[in-house]
Design an enzyme around this catalytic site. Structure first.
Site, mmCIF file in Angstrom:
data_model
loop_
_atom_site.group_PDB
_atom_site.id
_atom_site.type_symbol
_atom_site.label_atom_id
_atom_site.label_comp_id
_atom_site.label_asym_id
_atom_site.label_seq_id
_atom_site.Cartn_x
_atom_site.Cartn_y
_atom_site.Cartn_z
ATOM 1 N N LYS A 49 0.845 -1.199 0.000
ATOM 2 C CA LYS A 49 0.000 0.000 0.000
ATOM 3 C C LYS A 49 0.875 1.241 0.000
ATOM 4 C CE LYS A 49 -3.988 1.987 2.514
ATOM 5 N NZ LYS A 49 -4.871 1.884 3.707
ATOM 6 N N SER A 75 -9.899 2.232 2.691
ATOM 7 C CA SER A 75 -8.949 2.888 1.830
ATOM 8 C C SER A 75 -7.945 1.958 1.142
ATOM 9 C CB SER A 75 -8.153 3.899 2.668
ATOM 10 O OG SER A 75 -7.338 3.234 3.619
ATOM 11 N N SER A 129 -10.370 0.076 7.046
ATOM 12 C CA SER A 129 -9.750 0.165 5.724
ATOM 13 C C SER A 129 -9.085 -1.107 5.211
ATOM 14 C CB SER A 129 -8.725 1.300 5.698
ATOM 15 O OG SER A 129 -9.380 2.536 5.591
#
Ligand SMILES: [Mg+2]
Ligand SMILES: [Zn+2]
Lengths: 493, 498, 95
Positions: A78, A159, A183
């Site tokens: 990420k 997210s 998330s």
């Protein structure tokens, strides 16, 4: 011939160890898959060299008998994790071009364990969002489509939406995620994969771009529970550089993984039965209860009375922390700088931050600034931290009656991109089931349970006691074995 | 305690005004590394050399607390008789400035580590006055902005960014510039005794924010202004004087005092409004979520307590009551911990050398230290900490005086050489033959020669010109190259001159 | 409590984010919507409740006072939009 992209972490690791294939072959296959999947927009930056170098090192290591826990495994990272020498932006224009000179503790551990990096995964900007629509680098498109024959592009959740989309599309075997209010779990649920957020303090936050310090936790996202256990084990551990890191050893989660839940009590919190929850989710929850009972668990009803206050609490605490954490993006030391002709320092700050932050980030900074401002601090922030204490107490009291909690992960299946982007509140409500455990710092996981009438995945959430990731993973495995979730997104990209 | 000296008053056109002063002193905590990072606190390094990624607030960086800074703040609090809070925590003070990389300063607003205490200051009439300490909290220093290196740019150096400070907040208990000056001096003395701050004001180790208001004697508190970062005792006093007069002038002209932040200009000796900080008043303090509450164990507190040295007031009393040192010397020596460290080493060695108890030699030892050594160091521009004469060497010199090896004159000569070369006195005496002689035969021979060569003066002396005795002493000492024991010379001359 | 356009401008000023008139106007209902929703917390009885200090019980650790960091000026300045003579450069500040 092996179809490498059918292999997850365990498959790659074990096949590589057995000598079925070289790490380089596997890395090449994944590098190719990433490169072929640009339509998903899952990556901000692709780093094939990193993946290939790590694979070659793994191959050389294997030749001399040196095998590390993740030798032969390439991963997606990420873009919230700072990676030395590779641009890290938190999906914000603000950090465009920012190349850290340092490696986050979590990625350093993963690379030290032999893993390579396929690239930096797209996400909601500064991890603020639940649909991946706040990225400055464009929406991530879920590999999933509704079975209605239409091609409506769907959200992969957020997210960690780049992570979830890439795993579901099988262009990475697994990926790191971070979870502040859901998330990891919500995108996992939306894309039919597994994801675990460990106890707050298990994974070091050092080198992870901060959103809300008291909530942020890194975690593992993968195709199944076992891969989550392997990955989380490699990510976790005490870090003296993080003052909130827990100085406890990391259990051998993978080795101890067991779907036998005899002796475990699973609580079903009645407050999670929210108004307007789709019947399919209600049904899936019941199905989950039956599966866990079948695995030997005793089911008990519990109450978490402050559940409905969790989201408003979160939307005070998280923006407050964020408004302060994001003050460092000022155009002085890194990132973009907007300097209108003749601008003063203060004008440079204002112009830089106006240009660098996206709309949702600004909205949350403004909310956070407001709730901390003179005269409002006690009414908002102190009040929220008190309610948060009550929410944490609810869980503690529940632990007297049970060892785990089972809930749905999200109140709906994946929605269409654009469907909620005009209504921040509607978007925030998506995290209604994941936020309470975040506020209490508890380990929690989402595993796929089934598909809805539109053919989209639905997830079940398991919440555990502090530091009891093992029981969470075990229950996840019990559901995984019984759900037999085998649906896959059909390739269209 | 009542203040016996006449109260300080400003004579305005409409009557008398009283000045009310409170000080917030920022003292750099003595430590090797910064408060929340492992970077060095060394002063005067190359720009941005002592900066870690934490100090530069790179994305993802986190603070980790330096235990020594906590320890020194607690020891300081104990030295001021203050309440130590076993539970404290850190808050963020949010504002934007180019010297503040995080966009917030980590400080302690809501739960400071040290609570109420007090400091006794000496005032003009020799009495003391107690100044209340409201609190001491730990916080980070900011970086430095340079404005004079480029025509259109300011430059940012983060070497100081993250250095540990104690903010010592007084009660508004001072009533004159002199009291404020005495407070800063006493506080500096105290911190240096404790070892928690080097008190070096030129290097910025101590700075004061000066809160001043004026009122009619006995009235309610007036509106105050805060003059920031005043960096010497003299400037603190000058800033108060200027600011109090300015406030009186404003009020008497029918104006109102605005609560504001001001800046002291040492060149113009005036304060002026700091517009650059005007909009920064809403600091949005909240607990730093990167740092857990700071809980002090009993063992930690015990170590802090046990490691405290003898403090100024106790030392003053002991020097007077036990050692019998004259009050002037006592005041000079106890004014700074470095003096006392030197003095106590010197005294111990002197007692040992002379085979006596410390109180027996304390007076002479303190006299030599204050007049000879301090005078000498002053002349060569050195501090006691880098004195070329060590306490052991000083004690050896005092021993040579005590046992009659050196006369006062010779001792001064030897001391000058010690100051210059750093050599041991015994070696100087040996190598340069500076031993004093009491050999009566040798002195009598010299006297006989001098009397013979100055028969006229001998006659004059015998005729009643008593003042000539000094001439004969001088001639004898000169002929003996200063090495004759003056008492013996006196005796023998008197005998020879009849 | 409800925010008006002046409040939006004041908060944006505190947060150092430039907002256009149109943005400020659009933010008024957005922020009020969110604030109106979070204000329901006022209904929760929190008498005698301590605000949460640590999510998971944990102790603040103290570091030893040793120099372990710094001396990396190039890394510190590597991403600076403008660095000169070893400093970060910003528009001239008048104090
Ligand atoms: Mg101040
Ligand atoms: Zn301060």
């Amino acid at each position: 011939m092996t179809n490498f992209t059918d292999l997850g972490i365990a498959g790659l690791r074990d096949g590589f160890r057995r000598g079925d294939f070289s790490a380089r072959e596997a890395a090449d296959a994944y590098v190719q898959a990433v490169s072929d999947a640009k339509a998903l927009n899952a990556f901000i930056v692709e780093t094939p060299d990193h993946a290939i170098e790590a694979a070659e090192a793994a191959d050389r290591g294997r030749a001399v008998g040196e095998l590390r826990p993740l030798s032969g495994v390439p991963l997606g990272i990420k873009d919230l994790f700072c990676t030395a020498g590779h641009q890290t932006t938190a999906a914000s224009h603000m950090l465009e071009g920012f190349t850290p000179t340092y490696e986050s503790t979590v990625t350093a551990k993963l690379f030290g364990a032999g893993a390579g990096m396929l690239g930096k995964l797209n996400m909601d900007q500064f991890a603020m969002g639940s649909s991946n629509e706040t990225s400055a680098y464009g929406n991530v498109v879920s590999p999933w489509r509704r079975s209605d024959g239409g091609n409506t592009p769907l959200t992969p959740g957020g997210s960690s939406g780049g992570s979830s989309a890439a795993i579901a599309a099988r262009i990475v075997p697994a990926a790191t995620g971070t979870d502040t209010g859901g998330s990891i779990r919500q995108p996992a649920a939306f894309t039919g994969i597994s994801g675990i957020k460990p106890t707050y303090g298990r994974c070091s936050r050092w080198g992870i771009v901060a959103f809300a310090s008291s909530l942020d936790q890194a975690g593992a996202m993968a195709r199944d529970v076992k891969d989550c256990a392997i990955l989380l084990e490699a990510m976790s551990g005490f870090d003296p550089k993080d003052g909130t890191s827990l100085d406890v050893s990391v259990p051998a989660w993978e080795d101890r993984l067991s779907a036998d839940l005899r002796g475990k009590r699973v609580g079903i919190p009645k407050e999670y039965r929210v108004e307007g929850m789709p019947a399919e989710i209600e049904a899936l929850w019941q199905q989950g209860i039956d599966w866990l009972r079948d695995a030997g668990a005793e089911i008990v009803d519990v109450s978490l009375p402050h559940t409905r206050h969790a989201l408003p609490t979160y939307y005070i605490v998280a923006p407050a922390e964020a408004s302060s954490n994001l003050a460092r993006y000022d155009g002085v030391r890194y990132g973009i700088r907007e300097l209108p002709e003749g601008a003063s320092l203060a004008e440079m700050y204002a112009a830089t931050r106006a240009a660098g932050f996206g709309a949702e980030v600004k909205r949350r900074i403004l909310i956070g600034t407001y709730v901390l401002s003179a005269g409002f601090y006690d009414a908002y922030y102190t009040k929220a931290q008190k309610v948060r204490a009550l929410i944490a107490r609810d869980f503690q009291e529940a632990w007297a009656r049970c060892d785990l909690l089972l809930t749905p992960t999200a109140p709906s299946a994946a929605f269409a991109l654009g469907e909620k982007s005009d209504d921040p509140l509607a978007m925030y409500l998506n995290d209604v089931f994941t936020v309470p455990s975040s506020l209490a710092g508890l380990p929690a996981m989402s595993v796929p349970g089934g598909i809805d009438a539109a053919g989209l995945p639905l997830g079940l959430q398991i919440i555990g006691k502090p530091l009891d990731e093992q029981s969470v993973l075990d229950a996840g495995l019990a559901i995984e074995q019984r759900a037999g979730f085998s649906a896959r997104a059909e390739r269209w990209w | 305690m009542a203040d016996a000296s006449p109260a300080y008053r400003i004579q305005g056109a409409t009557g008398e005004w009283e000045v009310v002063i409170g000080l917030e002193v920022h003292a750099q905590i003595t430590s090797n590394a910064k408060l929340f990072s492992g970077a060095s606190t060394t002063f005067g390094s190359e720009p941005n050399a002592n900066v870690s990624l934490v100090d530069a607030a790179m994305p993802g960086m986190l603070p980790v607390l330096n235990g020594e800074c906590v320890r020194q703040a607690v020891r300081t609090g104990l030295a001021l008789g203050a309440q130590i809070n076993r539970w404290s925590r850190f808050d963020r003070k949010n504002y934007f400035y180019a010297d503040l990389p995080q966009g917030y300063q980590i400080s302690q607003l809501y739960h400071p580590i040290v609570g109420e205490g007090a400091l006794d200051i000496e005032i003009d009439d020799g009495g003391t006055k107690q100044i209340g300490i409201e609190r001491i909290h730990i916080e980070q220093d900011a970086g430095k902005l340079m404005h004079d290196q480029h025509p259109t740019r300011s430059y940012v150096d983060l070497n100081r960014s993250g250095v540990a400070l104690m903010e010592i907040v007084s009660r508004p208990d001072m009533r004159s510039p002199a009291e404020a000056g005495a407070y800063v001096r006493k506080l500096r003395t105290m911190l240096r005794y404790v070892g928690s701050c080097d008190g070096n004001m030129e290097e910025g180790s101590m700075r004061a924010d000066v809160n001043v208001s004026v009122r009619r004697p006995g009235d309610e508190l007036g509106t105050r202004t805060e003059t920031k970062n005043v960096n010497s005792v003299r400037f603190v006093m000058a800033a108060i004087e200027y600011e109090a007069q300015r406030q009186v002038d404003v009020i008497e002209a029918g104006g109102k005092i605005v609560q504001e932040t001001r800046l002291f200009d040492p060149d113009k000796v005036e304060t002026r409004s700091m517009r650059s900080k005007e909009d920064a008043h809403d600091y949005r303090y909240f607990p730093d979520p990167d740092l857990l509450p700071l809980e002090l164990s009993e063992a930690f507190l015990a170590e802090c307590r046990d490691s405290l040295p003898e403090l100024p007031d106790a030392k003053r009393a002991r020097y007077t009551d036990v050692l019998g040192i004259a009050s002037g010397n006592m005041t000079v020596i106890t004014a700074d911990v470095a003096n006392t460290v030197y003095f106590e080493a010197l005294l111990a060695a002197a007692a040992r050398v002379q085979g006596k108890a410390e109180p027996e030699v304390a007076r002479a030892t303190s006299n030599w230290l204050v007049s000879d050594l301090f005078g000498g160091l002053n002349r060569i521009g050195r501090s006691i900490e880098d004195s070329p004469v060590s306490p052991a060497q000083g004690a050896a010199l005092l021993g040579l005086i005590a046992d009659g090896t050196l006369s006062g004159t010779l001792a001064k000569q030897v001391f000058e050489i010690m100051l210059e070369t750093g050599d041991d006195p015994a070696r100087i005496v040996e190598e340069r033959g500076l031993k004093q002689t009491s050999d009566t035969g040798a002195i009598e021979t010299v006297i006989a020669g001098i009397l013979a060569a100055n028969a006229d003066k001998v006659a004059d002396y015998r005729g009643g010109k008593d003042k000539l005795f000094g001439f004969f002493v001088g001639q004898t000492m000169k002929a003996m190259a200063g090495k004759a024991n003056p008492a013996v010379v006196n005796d023998l001359l008197k005998k020879a001159l009849g | 409590m409800s925010v008006d356009i002046a409040t939006v401008r004041r908060i944006a000023g505190l947060a150092r984010i430039a907002v256009s008139d149109a943005e400020a106007e659009a933010l008024v209902p957005e922020l009020n919507n969110i604030l109106g929703w979070v204000e329901h917390l006022a209904e929760v009885d929190t008498d005698g409740v301590e605000p949460l200090h640590a999510v998971i019980p944990n102790q603040l650790r103290l570091r030893d006072d040793v120099i372990t960091d710094g001396g990396l000026r190039d890394a510190v300045l590597a991403n600076a939009p403008q660095a000169e003579h070893g400093f970060f450069a910003v528009p001239k500040v008048i104090e």
